[in-house]
Design a protein around this motif. Structure first.
Motif: not given
Length: 366
Positions: A62-67
């Protein structure tokens, strides 16, 4: 031999596996290191710790998701905390999150989100104390990580105390959870619970600092820096000037000093491991393999302070094998482990320099 990729590409097929096999396939997809170390644990610990890692990986995804916008990340993290605590609403959560993941998220993490309800089902098959330990860790991580993700990280963190807090949210709290699970598993281990909980934070921080150091230039490529400015200020370098092309002796001096601090934390990790009963070979292996690989990674960084990509300081398969073989030979002897650590890490110390965090800047982690 099973085809991991086949299962990861077909969530329905993956869901048909028995619980341990199901978690094993997911672990191999999202982390080769933990897929190697977690199976060393005794039967009573393998399932909850494998599950714990998958829960933490969901927060990372969740934290790394760029979108996802910061607001969306905060929303999904908050929802996930409730799901882990209660065990309900996992299906609509996965259905809502899965379509939002971009191609920059690895296929194994896409699969993990699709089968999230099964992961939560396994979570709530454990004993109440185990569930509480997992839920507490997820809550700390999911509430703490967004604090730093919302900051401007182009020029690093302000102080080493900030780095301490960041490492606690992403790794130290995981160390605490593991200590709780170990103590739940063994009354003998529980005799040292207070000391283990304290040292477990340092253990997690040592591993996380090693990852940060290894990934400096990969992070810099995307405009992110997790290094502490106060340490580099003392060394004569401003992290505002850090670019993938940086070639500065003052920067390398600061880097060596952060390596020295990480080494101190890994020494605490050794002390943690030495508190575990010698006959608990699987738990010791789990700790020592992670510690050994981190120590060898720090050595590669220290010997190559001019590195420009994480691949240049990634330890070899032979180094991993050597760590495993050495652990099997001397892992039960606290004396030999101390000797090996001292010899291996001697050159990681910075001569005539030792970091002491100013008391006025120390902020409680929890």
């Amino acid at each position: 031999m099973r085809n991991i990729q086949t299962f990861l590409e077909d969530p329905k097929l993956l869901s048909q596996l028995a619980d341990d096999e199901f978690q094993s396939v997911l672990l191999e997809g999202v982390s080769r290191t933990f897929a190697l170390t977690i199976p060393q644990l005794p039967e009573g610990l393998y399932a909850p710790i494998a599950n714990a890692y998958l829960l933490c990986r969901i927060v990372d995804t969740i934290e790394d998701e760029v979108s996802l916008s910061p607001e969306q990340k905060k929303y999904f993290c908050s929802e996930f905390i409730d799901i882990v605590q209660s065990g309900v609403n996992s299906e609509p959560f996965a259905v809502e999150l899965a379509p939002l993941l971009s191609d920059q998220t690895i296929p194994a993490e896409h699969a993990l989100i699709h089968v999230l309800p099964r992961v939560i089902e396994i979570t709530h098959s454990f004993e109440p104390d185990q569930i509480a330990a997992l839920a507490s860790c997820v809550k700390t991580m999911a509430e703490g990580m967004p604090i730093f993700q919302a900051q401007n990280l182009h020029h690093g963190l302000a102080t080493m105390a900030d780095m301490d807090r960041y490492c606690y949210y992403v790794a130290g709290c995981v160390g605490e959870m593991l200590a709780k699970l170990f103590c739940h598993y063994s009354p003998e281990i529980a005799q040292h619970k207070a000391q283990l909980l304290t040292l477990s934070v340092a253990f997690g921080q040592g591993l996380q600092m090693t990852n940060i150091l290894k990934d400096i230039w990969d992070d810099a490529q995307r405009g992110v820096c997790w290094l502490p400015q106060d340490i580099f200020t003392e060394a004569g370098f401003d992290l505002k000037n850090l670019t993938p092309d940086t070639n500065d002796e003052h920067f390398r001096l600061g880097l060596a000093r952060v390596i020295s601090i990480a080494r101190q934390h890994l020494h605490d990790a050794l002390r943690y491991t030495q508190l575990l009963p010698a006959h608990e070979v699987g738990i010791r292996n789990f700790c020592l393999w992670a510690l050994g690989m981190a120590l060898l990674t720090l050595k590669k960084i220290k010997h190559n302070l001019n590195f420009t990509h994480s691949n240049q300081v990634k330890i070899t398969r032979n180094s991993v094998k050597a760590t495993i073989v050495t652990t099997k030979m001397i892992g039960r002897s606290n004396g030999l482990l101390s000797l090996l650590f001292d010899v291996t890490s001697r050159d990681l110390k910075t001569p005539d320099w030792h970091y002491v965090q100013p008391a006025s800047k120390a902020t409680p982690l929890f």
